[in-house]
Design an enzyme around this catalytic site. Structure first.
Site, PDB file in Angstrom:
ATOM      1  N   ASN A  24      -9.977   5.204   2.122  1.00  0.00           N
ATOM      2  CA  ASN A  24      -8.620   5.456   0.900  1.00  0.00           C
ATOM      3  C   ASN A  24      -8.839   6.485   0.491  1.00  0.00           C
ATOM      4  O   ASN A  24      -9.465   7.659   1.270  1.00  0.00           O
ATOM      5  CB  ASN A  24      -8.775   4.605   0.113  1.00  0.00           C
TER       6      ASN A  24
ATOM      7  N   GLU B  38     -13.560  -4.118   9.574  1.00  0.00           N
ATOM      8  CA  GLU B  38     -14.448  -3.702   8.277  1.00  0.00           C
ATOM      9  C   GLU B  38     -15.410  -4.485   8.630  1.00  0.00           C
ATOM     10  O   GLU B  38     -15.910  -5.149   7.260  1.00  0.00           O
ATOM     11  CB  GLU B  38     -13.343  -4.631   6.848  1.00  0.00           C
TER      12      GLU B  38
ATOM     13  N   ASN C 139      -4.511   4.222   7.450  1.00  0.00           N
ATOM     14  CA  ASN C 139      -4.523   3.629   6.701  1.00  0.00           C
ATOM     15  C   ASN C 139      -3.535   4.181   5.757  1.00  0.00           C
ATOM     16  O   ASN C 139      -2.999   2.921   4.248  1.00  0.00           O
ATOM     17  CB  ASN C 139      -6.117   2.950   6.249  1.00  0.00           C
TER      18      ASN C 139
ATOM     19  N   ARG D 198      -7.449   1.593  12.804  1.00  0.00           N
ATOM     20  CA  ARG D 198      -6.235   1.840  12.487  1.00  0.00           C
ATOM     21  C   ARG D 198      -6.251   2.914  11.361  1.00  0.00           C
ATOM     22  O   ARG D 198      -6.447   2.992  10.397  1.00  0.00           O
ATOM     23  CB  ARG D 198      -5.735   0.484  12.364  1.00  0.00           C
TER      24      ARG D 198
ATOM     25  N   GLU E 111       0.681  -1.360  -0.202  1.00  0.00           N
ATOM     26  CA  GLU E 111       0.556   0.106  -0.478  1.00  0.00           C
ATOM     27  C   GLU E 111       0.826   1.518   0.444  1.00  0.00           C
ATOM     28  O   GLU E 111       1.774   1.218   0.002  1.00  0.00           O
ATOM     29  CB  GLU E 111      -0.533  -0.442   1.298  1.00  0.00           C
TER      30      GLU E 111
ATOM     31  N   ASP F 268      -9.834   1.411  -4.444  1.00  0.00           N
ATOM     32  CA  ASP F 268      -8.551   1.859  -3.216  1.00  0.00           C
ATOM     33  C   ASP F 268      -7.895   2.620  -3.047  1.00  0.00           C
ATOM     34  O   ASP F 268      -8.416   3.646  -3.210  1.00  0.00           O
ATOM     35  CB  ASP F 268      -7.912   0.816  -3.662  1.00  0.00           C
TER      36      ASP F 268
END
Length: 291
Positions: free
Chosen positions: A145, A119, A100, A98, A16, A194
Site C-alpha cells: 500500500n 491475500e 493496488n 493485481r 481506494e 492501508d
C-alpha cells in the site's frame, strides 16, 4: 478533533486511491471490487461514475491531459471517460496478483504496488514506471500500500499492510527499495495500515483498515494526530481544494458482516475534514511517449 463530513454515500465495496486533480479541481477515486472510477466536483456538487470493469487499483494524472489507471496487470490510459485498449505497460507478476496503489513523485515518475488478490502469498512488490521504462523496485510482501514520496524526492514510504508496518526507504542514491527502516508499526488492536500520503510538512497520513481512524505521523515516526471516522475500514486520504486543506477519505464495505454493516451504514462512503497543514500537489506522470 476536526469535524468529519459525510459527503458521498455511494457504498463503495472497496473505495481506494483518492486523487485531487488540480487541473480540473475535482476528486477522483476507485472502487476496486466494483470496477469503477468516481469523480466529484466539489464546486458544483456533480458526481460521476465510470464503469471500467476489472479491478482498477489507482488513477493518476498524466502529462497528455488525461490519466493513467492501474488495472489488473496493466497500466492503461484513461481520457476521463474511457480506457485506451492498448496498455502503456504490462507488469509481469503472478497470475493471482493485481495492481493496488500508487503515487506520482515530483519528477513525474509513477511508484505503484501489486498484491496477491487472495491475500496469502508474499508475491506483491513495488514498481517504478519512468517515461516508458518499467522496473521492479522491491518492497516484497503480500499486500503493498502507498507508496508515497517526500517532497524533496529523497524518501519513499511503503506499507506492508499484513505486516502492519510502514517502511521508509532512502532513494537518493538509486531507485531500488533496499535497506529500509521501520517508520511505524501498527498494533493489531488498532487495525492494519492501508494507504499513505504526505503533507507539506512531510508528515505521513495513513488510513487504518479495521481501525476506524486516520493517523498523522511526524517524520520521526511519532504519532501526532488521530481523526476518528464513523466506519471501520478507512483506506486512504487525499488533500484537495484550492488550498489543499481538505482531506478527502475513502472507505470500504468489503469484509464487514451484515451486523457490522447495520452498525456502520456509512461504510463505503466518501468523507472529508479540514486540516491545518496542507497537502502537496499530485505529481503529473511523464509518459515520455512510450508504450
Amino acid at each position: 478533533m476536526p469535524m468529519v463530513e459525510y459527503i458521498w454515500p455511494l457504498g463503495a465495496a472497496l473505495g481506494e486511491g483518492p486523487l485531487w486533480d488540480a487541473r480540473s479541481a475535482t476528486l477522483w477515486f476507485t472502487d476496486i471490487k466494483k470496477g469503477r472510477v468516481h469523480r466529484l466536483d466539489p464546486a458544483s456538487g456533480q458526481r460521476d461514475t465510470f464503469e471500467l470493469g476489472g479491478q482498477p487499483g489507482f488513477i493518476v494524472p498524466s502529462d497528455d491531459g488525461g490519466f493513467v489507471v492501474g488495472r489488473g496487470h496493466e497500466l492503461l490510459r484513461f481520457d476521463g471517460t474511457a480506457l485506451d485498449a492498448e496498455p502503456l505497460a504490462t507488469v509481469e507478476m503472478a497470475a493471482g496478483n493485481r495492481l493496488n496503489d500508487a503515487v506520482v513523485d515530483s519528477a513525474g515518475r509513477l511508484w505503484f504496488g501489486s498484491m496477491d488478490d487472495g491475500e496469502t502469498s508474499p508475491s506483491g512488490a513495488v514498481y517504478l514506471f519512468d517515461r516508458g521504462r518499467l522496473a521492479r523496485a522491491g518492497g516484497e510482501c503480500v499486500i503493498t500500500n502507498g507508496p508515497t514520496v517526500t517532497g524533496d524526492g529523497r524518501y519513499v514510504y511503503h506499507v506492508d499492510t499484513l505486516g502492519r508496518t510502514i517502511w521508509r526507504f532512502d532513494i537518493s542514491a538509486g531507485d531500488e527499495l533496499r535497506d529500509g527502516s521501520v517508520f511505524a508499526r501498527i498494533d493489531p488492536a488498532d487495525g492494519t495500515p492501508d494507504g499513505v500520503t504526505i503533507d507539506a510538512e512531510d508528515h505521513v497520513w495513513v488510513g487504518l483498515w479495521g481501525g476506524w481512524q486516520a493517523r498523522r505521523y511526524a517524520p520521526d515516526g511519532s504519532l501526532v494526530q488521530t481523526v476518528e471516522l464513523p466506519c471501520a475500514n478507512v483506506t486512504k486520504l487525499a488533500f484537495g481544494g484550492a488550498d489543499l486543506k481538505t482531506a478527502y477519505v475513502t472507505t470500504a464495505r468489503i469484509g464487514l458482516t451484515p451486523a457490522e454493516l447495520e452498525a456502520q451504514p456509512e461504510a463505503g462512503g466518501l468523507f472529508a475534514f479540514s486540516v491545518d497543514v496542507p497537502g502537496v500537489p499530485s505529481g503529473i506522470l511523464a509518459l515520455g511517449g512510450g508504450r
